[in-house]
Every structure is written in structure tokens, then in C-alpha cells.
Motif scaffolding. Sequence first.
Motif, short mmCIF file in Angstrom:
data_model
loop_
_atom_site.label_atom_id
_atom_site.label_comp_id
_atom_site.label_asym_id
_atom_site.label_seq_id
_atom_site.Cartn_x
_atom_site.Cartn_y
_atom_site.Cartn_z
N PRO A 176 -23.61 37.52 108.94
CA PRO A 176 -25.03 37.37 109.24
C PRO A 176 -25.33 36.04 109.92
O PRO A 176 -24.68 35.03 109.67
N VAL A 177 -26.34 36.06 110.78
CA VAL A 177 -26.72 34.87 111.54
C VAL A 177 -27.87 34.15 110.85
O VAL A 177 -28.90 34.75 110.56
N LEU A 178 -27.67 32.86 110.60
CA LEU A 178 -28.74 31.99 110.16
C LEU A 178 -29.06 31.04 111.31
O LEU A 178 -28.16 30.46 111.91
N LEU A 179 -30.34 30.89 111.59
CA LEU A 179 -30.77 30.07 112.72
C LEU A 179 -31.18 28.70 112.23
O LEU A 179 -31.94 28.57 111.26
N GLY A 180 -30.66 27.66 112.88
CA GLY A 180 -30.98 26.29 112.49
C GLY A 180 -31.32 25.43 113.69
O GLY A 180 -31.32 25.88 114.82
N PHE A 181 -31.60 24.15 113.42
CA PHE A 181 -32.01 23.13 114.39
C PHE A 181 -33.48 23.35 114.76
O PHE A 181 -33.82 24.33 115.43
N GLY A 182 -34.34 22.46 114.33
CA GLY A 182 -35.74 22.52 114.70
C GLY A 182 -36.60 23.42 113.84
O GLY A 182 -37.77 23.63 114.15
N ILE A 183 -36.05 23.97 112.77
CA ILE A 183 -36.83 24.84 111.88
C ILE A 183 -37.63 23.95 110.93
O ILE A 183 -37.07 23.36 110.00
N SER A 184 -38.91 23.83 111.16
CA SER A 184 -39.69 22.86 110.41
C SER A 184 -41.00 23.41 109.85
O SER A 184 -41.73 22.67 109.18
N SER A 185 -41.30 24.67 110.10
CA SER A 185 -42.56 25.24 109.64
C SER A 185 -42.37 26.72 109.29
O SER A 185 -41.41 27.35 109.76
N GLY A 239 -18.85 33.44 105.88
CA GLY A 239 -20.01 33.60 105.01
C GLY A 239 -21.27 33.92 105.79
O GLY A 239 -22.04 34.82 105.48
N TYR A 240 -21.48 33.15 106.84
CA TYR A 240 -22.58 33.36 107.77
C TYR A 240 -22.21 32.65 109.06
O TYR A 240 -21.22 31.90 109.11
N ILE A 241 -22.97 32.86 110.10
CA ILE A 241 -22.82 32.15 111.36
C ILE A 241 -24.03 31.25 111.54
O ILE A 241 -25.17 31.69 111.40
N TYR A 242 -23.78 29.98 111.82
CA TYR A 242 -24.86 29.03 112.03
C TYR A 242 -25.18 29.01 113.52
O TYR A 242 -24.47 28.39 114.32
N ALA A 243 -26.25 29.68 113.90
CA ALA A 243 -26.66 29.74 115.31
C ALA A 243 -27.71 28.68 115.59
O ALA A 243 -28.61 28.46 114.77
N ALA A 246 -30.77 36.70 110.12
CA ALA A 246 -30.79 37.04 108.69
C ALA A 246 -31.53 35.99 107.89
O ALA A 246 -31.89 36.23 106.73
N GLY A 247 -31.78 34.84 108.50
CA GLY A 247 -32.49 33.78 107.80
C GLY A 247 -32.54 32.52 108.63
O GLY A 247 -32.14 32.50 109.80
N ALA A 248 -33.05 31.46 108.01
CA ALA A 248 -33.24 30.19 108.72
C ALA A 248 -32.86 29.03 107.82
O ALA A 248 -33.03 29.10 106.59
N ILE A 249 -32.35 27.97 108.45
CA ILE A 249 -31.96 26.75 107.75
C ILE A 249 -32.88 25.63 108.21
O ILE A 249 -33.10 25.45 109.41
N SER A 250 -33.39 24.85 107.26
CA SER A 250 -34.26 23.72 107.59
C SER A 250 -33.71 22.47 106.91
O SER A 250 -33.48 22.47 105.70
N GLY A 251 -33.52 21.41 107.70
CA GLY A 251 -32.96 20.19 107.13
C GLY A 251 -33.80 18.95 107.37
O GLY A 251 -34.19 18.27 106.43
N SER A 252 -34.10 18.65 108.62
CA SER A 252 -34.80 17.39 108.91
C SER A 252 -36.19 17.35 108.29
O SER A 252 -36.63 16.29 107.82
N ALA A 253 -36.89 18.48 108.27
CA ALA A 253 -38.24 18.49 107.68
C ALA A 253 -38.18 18.17 106.19
O ALA A 253 -39.03 17.43 105.67
N ILE A 254 -37.17 18.70 105.52
CA ILE A 254 -37.01 18.41 104.09
C ILE A 254 -36.61 16.95 103.90
O ILE A 254 -37.11 16.26 103.00
#
Length: 280
Positions: free
Chosen positions: A208-217, A172-176, A230-238
Motif C-alpha cells: 500500500p502507498v502512504l503519501l508523505g512530504f507536506g502533509i500538514s492539514s 510494509g508500505y511504500i512511502y510516496a 492508502a493513507g498519509a504521513i505527517s511529520g513537520s506539522a507535528i
Amino acid sequence: MTRYDTAFAALKEKNEGAFVPFIMLNDPSVEDSIEIISAAVEAGADALELGVPFSDPVADGPAIQKAHVRALDGGSTVRKALDVVREIRSRYPDLPIGMLIYANVAYVRGVDRFYREFAEAGADSILLPDVPVREGRPFDTAALEAGIDPIYIAPAKASAETLAGVAAHSKGYIYAISRDGVTGTERESSVEGLREVVENVNSYGGAPVLLGFGISSPEHVRAAIDAGAAGAISGSAITRIIDAHTEGEHPNPGRVRDTEALKQELTSFVSAMKQATIAS
């Protein structure tokens, strides 16, 4: 075309990236979780990554660990998690829904049953963060038979063999991720090195590559898109937003003090993060 294919194609047509919030299911309760997830979608989330609470979340930092514990203290079970996925799928038929679940949950439940149940509930993909791609074949087989896209993490400093495997087996996507460690350690605003990470992963082809870890702003999201993701994932900030509006500590189940206030802050955050995916 899968929901991911359709979503990424539509975003590319609009010259936008994807913003994907990570939200823990049943944190702090089933009812609150449904309202929180729905608020994030209505605020502009392009897809979801939903966590299933687990007692030993080794890939997560303190913020998301606390969400796991709070949900479990509140009585979360896999069955209740599946119920929430069904409800979100009924509300948003076309939205890509990804799951982040630790492998022990799949193992104890029975791998074939596990994937089948989440597929029937409406999930599109499952990422097992504690299963490296070299050990993933039994999970891949069960996932694909059930119609679930397997997702793998591409570590920042992974070997060529690992990245080639991640590209070949992520559907589906790659979590980078741009750095080693656990979730919740926020990068500095310079977010140096992202382009190198994304280009390294993309060089092996694949989803597609989604970039995660440390995405907070929003700045982090924009940097990820500018780096070619292709996009970004944010978890801890939420998760921190949810935590700030929740009272009750272990071992007492938490509860949201003011649901509307939580939804308002979450809406503002998600809207700003989504806006950062749109090219100026």
C-alpha cells in the motif's frame, strides 16, 4: 499476516485510510517522547513512524532537523531510542511501528545487529531515507533475516526502473512523495498532481502507498486518500507543535513547558487528521 497487513485490511473494511504521524524519538527527552507518542496513538493514529536522532539528517527540512538536534542535545542515543520503542510496543501490542533512520546509524552499529535490535524492540519496518532502492540489497537482506520490513521512498518523478524496484522491495508500505526536496515544505491546499503520483506508483503493484512530504492539514490528508493512497504521513506539522511547547535552544537541552497543553494540542491535531481519512 504482519501488523501492517492486519491494519490495512481492517481500515479497508471500514472504508478508512491510515493516518501515520512521524515523531522524533527522545525529543526533547525520553520521558516526554513516550508521553507524546502515546498521546498521538490515543488520538487515533493508525500506525507510527518514529525517527532516530542523527547529526546530519539530509532528507529533512528545518523543523525536523531541529528535533534531531534537540534530542541529541538532550542525550539521545540509539540505546535510548530502542528503550522507547520497547515501551511503546508494550503499550500497543498490535500497532504497526515503523522507523525512519539514516543509514550511517545502521552502518556504524553493524547492519545485522542494527536490524536485529530494532526487531527485538518491537519495530515492524525501517526506512533508510538516504539509501535509494538500487543500493539497498545488503540492507534488505539483513532486514528480512531479522523480520523487519524494508521500506523505500518512491520519488514523484522517478524512473520506471526505480518505481519497479521500490514496489518489489518495499514490504510494509511504500512511502510516496509528491515533490522533490526535503520535509517540511508544505504544499498549497489544492495539492495538485497527487492522483498522478499515486497511480504511477500503484501501477507497479506492491505494498500500500502512504503519501508523505507536506502533509500538514486535514485537507491534505483527504486529498491523499481521494487520490488513491492508502493513507498519509505527517511529520513537520507535528514537530512544530512539539517545538512550540518546548523551551531551550542549542546547545542547551529542551524541555516541555506544559506537558498537558502539548498533549491537548497534539490530540486535537491527530484527531482531525484521522477524521479526514474517513469517507463521508
